[in-house]
Design a protein around this motif. Structure first.
Motif, PDB file in Angstrom:
ATOM      1  N   TRP A   2      46.734   0.216 -32.534  1.00 34.79           N
ATOM      2  CA  TRP A   2      47.754   1.276 -32.538  1.00 34.79           C
ATOM      3  C   TRP A   2      49.369   1.253 -33.194  1.00 34.79           C
ATOM      4  CZ3 TRP A   2      51.319   4.431 -29.553  1.00 34.79           C
ATOM      5  CH2 TRP A   2      51.882   5.202 -29.947  1.00 34.79           C
ATOM      6  N   LEU A   3      49.850   0.489 -31.728  1.00 38.74           N
ATOM      7  CA  LEU A   3      50.392   0.377 -31.441  1.00 38.74           C
ATOM      8  C   LEU A   3      51.893  -1.256 -32.240  1.00 38.74           C
ATOM      9  CD1 LEU A   3      52.889   0.330 -30.159  1.00 38.74           C
ATOM     10  CD2 LEU A   3      52.898  -1.538 -27.951  1.00 38.74           C
ATOM     11  N   LYS A   4      50.569  -1.907 -32.712  1.00 37.76           N
ATOM     12  CA  LYS A   4      51.005  -2.802 -33.855  1.00 37.76           C
ATOM     13  C   LYS A   4      51.202  -2.424 -35.373  1.00 37.76           C
ATOM     14  CE  LYS A   4      48.892  -7.223 -31.876  1.00 37.76           C
ATOM     15  NZ  LYS A   4      48.314  -8.224 -32.486  1.00 37.76           N
ATOM     16  N   ALA A   5      50.404  -1.136 -35.186  1.00 40.05           N
ATOM     17  CA  ALA A   5      50.633  -0.802 -36.882  1.00 40.05           C
ATOM     18  C   ALA A   5      51.756   0.369 -36.819  1.00 40.05           C
ATOM     19  CB  ALA A   5      49.185   0.439 -37.087  1.00 40.05           C
ATOM     20  N   GLU A   6      51.973   1.039 -35.507  1.00 37.87           N
ATOM     21  CA  GLU A   6      53.019   1.683 -35.402  1.00 37.87           C
ATOM     22  C   GLU A   6      54.257   0.118 -36.154  1.00 37.87           C
ATOM     23  OE1 GLU A   6      53.881   4.933 -34.867  1.00 37.87           O
ATOM     24  OE2 GLU A   6      51.834   5.106 -35.843  1.00 37.87           O
TER      25      GLU A   6
ATOM     26  N   ALA B  98      42.232  -2.291 -26.226  1.00 38.50           N
ATOM     27  CA  ALA B  98      42.274  -3.179 -27.477  1.00 38.50           C
ATOM     28  C   ALA B  98      42.995  -1.857 -28.950  1.00 38.50           C
ATOM     29  CB  ALA B  98      40.932  -3.172 -27.662  1.00 38.50           C
ATOM     30  N   ALA B  99      42.373  -0.389 -28.614  1.00 39.44           N
ATOM     31  CA  ALA B  99      42.701   0.614 -29.370  1.00 39.44           C
ATOM     32  C   ALA B  99      43.672   0.377 -29.667  1.00 39.44           C
ATOM     33  CB  ALA B  99      42.019   1.538 -29.091  1.00 39.44           C
ATOM     34  N   TYR B 100      44.339   0.882 -27.982  1.00 36.97           N
ATOM     35  CA  TYR B 100      46.351   0.748 -28.013  1.00 36.97           C
ATOM     36  C   TYR B 100      46.910   0.420 -28.933  1.00 36.97           C
ATOM     37  CZ  TYR B 100      50.827   2.484 -25.938  1.00 36.97           C
ATOM     38  OH  TYR B 100      51.736   3.075 -25.882  1.00 36.97           O
ATOM     39  N   THR B 101      46.974  -1.134 -28.452  1.00 43.68           N
ATOM     40  CA  THR B 101      47.254  -2.859 -29.077  1.00 43.68           C
ATOM     41  C   THR B 101      47.503  -2.679 -30.182  1.00 43.68           C
ATOM     42  OG1 THR B 101      46.945  -4.523 -26.713  1.00 43.68           O
ATOM     43  CG2 THR B 101      47.425  -5.249 -28.968  1.00 43.68           C
TER      44      THR B 101
ATOM     45  N   GLY C  94      48.374  10.965 -32.807  1.00 40.65           N
ATOM     46  CA  GLY C  94      47.389   9.775 -32.873  1.00 40.65           C
ATOM     47  C   GLY C  94      47.215   8.589 -32.125  1.00 40.65           C
ATOM     48  N   ALA C  95      48.038   8.040 -30.798  1.00 39.14           N
ATOM     49  CA  ALA C  95      47.994   7.563 -30.106  1.00 39.14           C
ATOM     50  C   ALA C  95      46.400   7.590 -29.419  1.00 39.14           C
ATOM     51  CB  ALA C  95      48.952   7.092 -29.391  1.00 39.14           C
ATOM     52  N   PRO C  96      46.078   6.004 -29.285  1.00 40.72           N
ATOM     53  CA  PRO C  96      44.692   6.663 -28.005  1.00 40.72           C
ATOM     54  C   PRO C  96      45.018   5.665 -26.852  1.00 40.72           C
ATOM     55  CG  PRO C  96      45.245   3.916 -29.719  1.00 40.72           C
ATOM     56  CD  PRO C  96      46.030   4.985 -30.023  1.00 40.72           C
TER      57      PRO C  96
END
Length: 145
Positions: free
Chosen positions: A113-117, A108-111, A100-102
């Motif tokens: 996603w990472l914060k959610a993980e 912005a999308a990666y940040t 699910g990683a961008p």
């Protein structure tokens, strides 16, 4: 300069260090080849390749900077480099961290996603493992490889 088909004896680190300390090294050559660099040392009427630690096989340095640091650390600060046969291996393709990683280039999308993980890991009610125990498990896993 020797041809690529020449077979050389090897010299271990301790012996090379003694030659350097006594000023017996006449010249040092760094020879490039597929994905790495080898050290050739001339002294007296001999030429030898540096051996891999605990081996009778020549040592291969994958990075010229690491090789230069090694030579400098033992007192060899002048050497020549033959890069004619050097070919760097292509970098392996990186897999995403998870399905699910961008892409990392969409910052912005990666940040997000990472914060959610990270938040998901923080919210996980499972008991945590103390650092010392986690390190013990990691070391045990490394030893098994």
């Amino acid at each position: 300069m020797p041809s690529d088909n020449t077979i050389f004896e090897v010299i271990d680190h301790a012996s090379l260090l003694k030659l350097v300390e006594t000023g017996m090294v006449d010249s040092t050559h760094v020879i490039g080849q597929d994905d790495g660099w080898r050290i050739h040392v001339k002294y007296d009427a001999s030429e030898r390749q540096l051996a891999a630690s605990g081996s009778r096989r020549p040592r291969l340095f994958h990075h010229l900077e690491a090789l230069a640091d090694y030579l400098k650390s033992i007192g060899i600060v002048h050497f020549d480099v033959n890069a004619l046969e050097y070919r760097r291996a292509p970098a392996p393709m990186r897999e995403p961290v998870s399905a699910g990683a961008p892409r990392e280039d969409d910052e912005a999308a990666y940040t997000r996603w990472l914060k959610a993980e990270i938040q998901e890991a923080l919210d996980d009610p499972s008991p945590s493992i103390p650092h010392a125990e986690a390190m013990r498990q990691i070391r045990a896993a490394i030893k098994q490889k």
